[in-house]
Structure formats: C-alpha cells, structure tokens
Design an enzyme around this catalytic site. Sequence first.
Site, short mmCIF file in Angstrom:
data_model
loop_
_atom_site.label_atom_id
_atom_site.label_comp_id
_atom_site.label_asym_id
_atom_site.label_seq_id
_atom_site.Cartn_x
_atom_site.Cartn_y
_atom_site.Cartn_z
N LYS A 186 76.25 13.40 57.39
CA LYS A 186 75.36 13.13 56.27
C LYS A 186 74.39 12.04 56.69
O LYS A 186 74.79 10.92 57.00
CB LYS A 186 76.16 12.70 55.04
CG LYS A 186 75.28 12.45 53.80
CD LYS A 186 76.13 12.05 52.62
CE LYS A 186 75.30 11.81 51.37
NZ LYS A 186 76.13 11.39 50.21
N LYS A 241 74.18 17.54 55.96
CA LYS A 241 73.28 17.23 54.85
C LYS A 241 72.24 16.23 55.32
O LYS A 241 72.61 15.23 55.94
CB LYS A 241 74.09 16.65 53.69
CG LYS A 241 73.30 16.37 52.42
CD LYS A 241 74.19 15.80 51.33
CE LYS A 241 73.38 15.53 50.06
NZ LYS A 241 74.18 14.93 48.98
#
Length: 328
Positions: free
Chosen positions: A200, A253
Amino acid sequence: MSQTDLLNIVHRPRRLRRTPAIRNLVKENTLSKSDLVFPLFVCPGTNVIEEVTSMPNSFRYSIDNAVKECKELWDLGIQAIDLFGIPEEKTEDGREAYNDDGIIQRAIRAIKEAVPDLYIMTDVALDPFTPFGHDGLVKDGIILNDETVEVLCKMSISHAKAGADMVSPSDMMDGRIGAIREALDDSGHSDVGILSYSAKYSSSFYGPFRDALHSAPQFGDKSTYQMDPANSDEGMKEIELDIMEGADIVMIKPGLAYLDIVYRTKERFDVPVAVYHVSGEYSMVMAGAEKGWIDGDRVMMESLVAMKRAGADIIFTYYAKEAAKRLS
C-alpha cells in the site's frame, strides 16, 4: 517454403478482430462479476443515504440502507463487499474499533442475517476511529507500531465474532499479519481469512476516500508507514513477509498507477492477488465524464480489464455495481 518466401507473406492479424464473435473467441482476459468487490461505507443513523461529494454515485449508508444495498449487490451477482465504518465517537485509543456493538460489528450482523451468503471483508485500521486520521495509535506525533498491532488484533477478533468472513488489514504496521493470524486462531476463528494490504503506497490518489470516511490525517502524511511510490522491490519484500506471516490474499493499492507491481506480484508469488481501484482513480474518470471529455463507462471498464490483464484476481472498485450491469 523458403525463408525469403516466409518474409514476403503479408501478415493480417486483423482477421482475428473482424467481428465481435471472433474477438470474443480469442480474448485473452475476461472480466467477470465474480472478480469484483464493492467497498461499502456505513455510518451512524437510520434511513441515511448520503452521497460522497468527491465521489459521484458513491454513498454512505446507515446500517438499514446498507442491508438494502447488499441485497441489490447480491441480485446483481456481486458476491463480496469490503466494509468501512464511521464510528459515533473518535477517541485517541481507538476503542470503538473493537467495540462488539460498534458500527462495523452491527453492520456485519445485520448484513449476514439478510444476505447470509454474501462474503464480508472488513477493513482493519484505525484512521476512522481516532481524531488523528492515521492508521495507527499516535503519541507525541509518532505513529506507534506494536501498540497499534495489539489494537488491530482486538479489532479483528471483534469482527470475526460478529461474523466477518475475512479481515483486511490496511494499516501497513510491521508484523501485524502474523499477530492477527495468531490472535484469530487462538480465539477460535481459524476459518476467518486475512486479505493483507501488503503493498500500500503513500499515494495522493486517496483523497476522496478520506472525504468519505472523514479520516484525513490531521498532521503530516502517511509516508512513515505506507510505501514510497518510487519503490517496487520494497513492495516485493512486503508481500513476501505478509505471505510468510499467513496472509491468504495480498493487495496492491492503488491500482492503475501500480499495475507493474500487480504484474510482478502475480509472476513471483503463488497467491491470489487483489488490487484496489482507488477513490482518486474513480473520481477522475467520473469528473472527466461529467465534463463530457471521456466516455466514463468505457473508460471504467477498460481500467478494470487493465487490472485483470496485469494479473489481478480480485478487483475492489466503487464501479462494481455499474460493471456488473454491463457484464450481464
């Protein structure tokens, strides 16, 4: 046939593009409804449906309306959601995150009662639950790692007790996957899975999401725990560690801007790979479509196919409902 003759052949790849039927027959990657996960925002109150200003056609729902939304999702063929909650109270210790009667816990129970076969994933992070907007506990301006992990374990157990099928730690604290796995197993929830936000990135694409959850950081940014967008090898390290600690699925992400990470992950690791089509990516397309500059539906579908082509097995997207309708 000589080598010279072969070189003189006129190659016509367009033969395989001539009609929709042949294009479908030779299609290399196919997007389906079963690839999609719908992120669902639940908020306090009754009979609330509140559009997120920066995310057109995306809404915050009170639990009663979240249940109705889940019934519609199921009827459309979407089999999984990821729950995010806005608590009634934010505290420095984030205790509402593991309140067995908290917003997410009550939502899980209500949705499971109404749509028992819907697969419920739940976000595990503290940014909506403290006044600081950071994914962990804060002391003297420092985001605490190990103390946060303890709270995340409590949060995961509470979600599991409520009926969650899978927890989704999005916090990026070190060691949290192993700790959560152990906590779930020790509390009798070994069947509850973990989808880890493994790679992320500290991205500028998250702004509308923070608007949706009222969770923007109140100081600094998240670069001390989320990853540097310039790094890809580091992402492989984070993913490998999470797999070793017990992650069932790994997440990259954002999505579109990080398809190289998706591809590298799928090539290197034998685990299901998820990708998050994040709020900024979604909202930019919606804004462009509103201006009439692009065909929003076609760009959305192209974006989702691109993620699938890069290697994503699972796609989290705010466009899931519309995509499901187009895939009917």
